[in-house]
Scaffold this motif. Structure first.
Motif, short mmCIF file in Angstrom:
data_model
loop_
_atom_site.label_atom_id
_atom_site.label_comp_id
_atom_site.label_asym_id
_atom_site.label_seq_id
_atom_site.Cartn_x
_atom_site.Cartn_y
_atom_site.Cartn_z
N ALA A 17 -13.66 29.79 10.69
CA ALA A 17 -14.35 28.82 11.55
C ALA A 17 -13.35 27.97 12.33
N VAL A 18 -12.31 27.51 11.65
CA VAL A 18 -11.26 26.73 12.33
C VAL A 18 -10.61 27.58 13.42
N ASP A 19 -10.29 28.83 13.08
CA ASP A 19 -9.66 29.74 14.04
C ASP A 19 -10.58 29.99 15.23
N PHE A 20 -11.84 30.27 14.96
CA PHE A 20 -12.83 30.51 16.01
C PHE A 20 -12.97 29.28 16.90
N CYS A 21 -13.09 28.12 16.29
CA CYS A 21 -13.26 26.88 17.05
C CYS A 21 -12.03 26.61 17.92
N PHE A 22 -10.85 26.77 17.35
CA PHE A 22 -9.60 26.57 18.09
C PHE A 22 -9.55 27.51 19.30
N LYS A 23 -9.84 28.78 19.06
CA LYS A 23 -9.79 29.76 20.14
C LYS A 23 -10.86 29.49 21.19
N ALA A 24 -12.02 28.99 20.76
CA ALA A 24 -13.08 28.64 21.70
C ALA A 24 -12.63 27.54 22.64
N TYR A 25 -11.95 26.54 22.10
CA TYR A 25 -11.41 25.47 22.95
C TYR A 25 -10.56 26.07 24.07
N HIS A 26 -9.70 27.01 23.71
CA HIS A 26 -8.78 27.56 24.69
C HIS A 26 -9.44 28.56 25.63
N MET A 27 -10.36 29.37 25.11
CA MET A 27 -11.07 30.33 25.97
C MET A 27 -11.95 29.60 26.99
N LEU A 28 -12.55 28.50 26.56
CA LEU A 28 -13.45 27.74 27.44
C LEU A 28 -12.72 26.68 28.25
N ASP A 29 -11.43 26.57 28.04
CA ASP A 29 -10.61 25.55 28.70
C ASP A 29 -11.21 24.16 28.47
N ALA A 30 -11.69 23.94 27.24
CA ALA A 30 -12.31 22.66 26.87
C ALA A 30 -11.24 21.70 26.38
N LYS A 31 -11.51 20.42 26.53
CA LYS A 31 -10.61 19.40 26.01
C LYS A 31 -11.01 19.09 24.58
N TYR A 32 -10.02 18.85 23.74
CA TYR A 32 -10.32 18.42 22.38
C TYR A 32 -11.03 17.08 22.43
N SER A 33 -11.98 16.88 21.53
CA SER A 33 -12.68 15.59 21.50
C SER A 33 -11.67 14.49 21.17
N TYR A 34 -11.83 13.34 21.81
CA TYR A 34 -10.82 12.29 21.71
C TYR A 34 -10.53 11.87 20.28
#
Length: 156
Positions: free
Chosen positions: A107-124
């Motif tokens: 889940a951590v790996d998936f979430c991390f990769k989702a941030y990068h695939m979606l070019d999302a910013k980490y929540s503050y």
């Protein structure tokens, strides 16, 4: 002391739970108007994952989590189990979609990769933890990374 029969998922969840206490958030950000917000350790932890006791609580807890945020909601984890030492499943939430994973680390790996695939910013409230994961576990450095001196000092 952890029990001998605790699962590896539970051990990983407890470790994830403790990281914001070991590396607490620093700094402030503007939230509405001139109001400033300095995230607490609990808010930092909540920015990474949400814990529910039974799968039936996921939808209600997910909605409450989203409505409590004045900022945009980014991908995050939902951990299911009666306690952190009894984890039964882990999910990743992206835009109201729930993805079941095989383990907490997955889940951590998936979430991390989702941030990068979606070019999302980490929540503050938890961006310093995600950058710690990015830089230390993935050895990934990008041009868009923000400078967080106290996290960079941890990696030296």
């Amino acid at each position: 002391m952890l029990e001998d029969n605790i699962t590896s998922d539970s051990k990983h969840t407890i470790s994830l739970y403790l990281i914001p206490s070991l590396v607490p958030p620093r700094g402030r950000t503007k939230v509405s108007g001139n109001k400033q917000w300095k995230p607490s350790i609990t808010e930092s932890r909540d920015g990474i994952f949400l814990h529910v006791k039974v799968p039936g609580d996921i939808e209600r807890a997910n909605k409450e989590f989203m409505y409590q945020r004045g900022l945009t909601v980014q991908p995050y984890l939902i951990i299911v189990g009666q306690s952190l030492s009894n984890v039964t499943s882990a999910y990743v939430v992206i835009n109201n979609n729930l993805y079941n994973t095989v383990s907490v680390l997955d889940a951590v790996d998936f979430c991390f990769k989702a941030y990068h695939m979606l070019d999302a910013k980490y929540s503050y409230e938890s961006h310093h933890i995600w950058y710690l994961i990015q830089w230390s576990l993935y050895s990934l450095y990008t041009k868009s990374d923000i400078k967080i001196p106290f996290i960079q000092d941890c990696l030296i």
